[in-house]
Enzyme design. Structure first.
Site, short mmCIF file in Angstrom:
data_model
loop_
_atom_site.label_atom_id
_atom_site.label_comp_id
_atom_site.label_asym_id
_atom_site.label_seq_id
_atom_site.Cartn_x
_atom_site.Cartn_y
_atom_site.Cartn_z
N LYS A 221 0.88 -1.17 0.00
CA LYS A 221 0.00 0.00 0.00
C LYS A 221 0.92 1.21 0.00
CE LYS A 221 -3.03 2.80 2.80
NZ LYS A 221 -3.88 2.94 3.99
N GLY B 253 -8.43 8.97 8.98
CA GLY B 253 -8.82 9.08 10.38
C GLY B 253 -9.86 10.13 10.67
N ALA C 255 -9.52 5.33 3.51
CA ALA C 255 -9.35 6.54 4.34
C ALA C 255 -10.61 7.39 4.43
CB ALA C 255 -8.21 7.41 3.83
N GLY C 256 -10.95 7.76 5.65
CA GLY C 256 -12.01 8.73 5.89
C GLY C 256 -13.39 8.15 6.13
N ASN D 222 -9.96 1.45 9.06
CA ASN D 222 -9.17 1.20 10.26
C ASN D 222 -9.76 1.93 11.46
OD1 ASN D 222 -7.27 0.80 12.29
ND2 ASN D 222 -5.53 1.13 11.00
N THR D 223 -9.57 3.26 11.51
CA THR D 223 -9.96 4.02 12.69
C THR D 223 -11.43 3.83 13.06
OG1 THR D 223 -8.34 5.62 11.94
CG2 THR D 223 -9.76 6.31 13.74
#
Lengths: 65, 257
Positions: free
Chosen positions: B96, B157, B184-185, B206-207
């Site tokens: 990645k 995040g 992301a996001g 993830n987050t």
């Protein structure tokens, strides 16, 4: 000689990267290494001679996104 | 089936391994998510603590594929060197690729990204570039040899969801054959469902999972959302309209006035 290991100054007796890693407690660990910003593959570590002031990076698997 | 390079995957959810409350919660969350790919990173290891070794054994026990990232790299050289180190440690040519251009938004430096992608693709890496929704950058990344693109939804995040719906829709329409993973996001499962409804092939989270009050529960919720979104895309959503259209037929309605 004094070298930088992950940013910290360390005194080592070993003359090559492979021996230095053993001396520093990395024996058997899953790690990747770089010397002065250049990747050194595991197979090349014994032949990678170290010099005073060399910057060594020792990286291992870590959490990531 | 989702196909990323030559790997077929049942799950369209890719999961990050960072910022979980504990290693056991990470393990349970990965299982609950059904993810078959998790992202990992490389960081400095202390010869005394050897913290990375324990983490690696946890990830290996999960039996999933790993996607090593180059998170935090700001230059082409840093990212390329990190990719080489990751390939050796993780034993995969997947990477990645992140080349960060700006610290406030963690927006990719797309110029450095294309350059690094070209180098790594020529060296046999299978590159997953973390990019924006920009069409021309996407074109350049494909020319460089990338066969998957990972456009952001919004800053890493931030949990703000699909920030530029028009741009993402245009990207999907412009490259119908390229696997696109929204990365992301994404903050809540409805964002993930929306990405899949629009025809994106997968999402990387993830987050939104690791920082949920109950990461394991949230991982399960994302798994359902991704499945629902994909099923909706396959079923062909209706076109939105500006005016109301009665769903109950008017013919045969009683005259009761």
């Amino acid at each position: 000689m004094r070298i930088l290991v992950n940013g910290a100054s360390r005194e080592i007796g070993a003359a090559d990267l492979g021996a230095a890693l053993d001396e520093l407690g990395y024996g058997g660990a899953v790690i990747a290494t770089a010397v002065n910003g250049e990747f050194v593959p595991a197979a090349d570590r014994p032949a990678s001679r170290l010099a005073e002031g060399d910057r060594i990076e020792v990286l291992a698997p870590m959490q990531g996104g | 089936m989702l196909r990323l390079y030559d790997t077929e995957l049942r799950s369209r959810l890719l999961l990050g391994t960072a910022r979980y409350p504990s290693p056991s919660i990470l393990t349970e969350a990965v299982k609950a998510s059904g993810a078959q790919v998790v992202t990992v990173s490389l960081r400095r290891e202390s010869g005394g603590e050897r913290a990375g070794q324990g983490f690696w054994s946890i990830v290996r026990d999960l039996g999933v594929r790993v996607l090593p990232n180059t998170a935090g790299c700001h230059s082409v050289k840093e990212a390329v060197t990190t990719a080489h180190m990751g390939r050796e440690v993780f034993g995969t040519s997947w990477v990645k690729l992140e080349v960060i251009g700006e610290d406030e938004t963690l927006q990719p430096d797309v110029f450095g990204l294309v350059e690094a992608a070209r180098i790594l693709c020529s060296e046999g890496f299978e590159v997953f570039p973390y990019t924006t929704e920009d069409l021309i950058v996407a074109e350049r990344l494909l020319e460089a040899g990338c066969r998957v693109l990972m456009p952001w939804a919004s800053p890493i995040g931030s949990g703000r969801g699909l920030n530029n719906l028009f741009g993402l829709t245009a990207l999907r329409a412009r490259f119908p054959e390229v696997p696109l993973v929204v990365d992301a996001g994404i903050g809540v499962p409805s964002h993930a469902a929306q990405a899949l409804e629009l025809g994106f092939d997968a999402v990387l989270i993830n987050t939104a999972v690791s920082q949920a009050r109950d990461p394991v529960g949230m991982a399960g919720a994302f798994a359902l959302a991704v499945e629902a979104g994909r099923a909706a895309y396959a079923a062909g959503p209706m076109e939105p309209r500006d005016l109301a259209v009665p769903s109950t037929p008017l013919i045969g309605k009683a005259f009761l006035g």
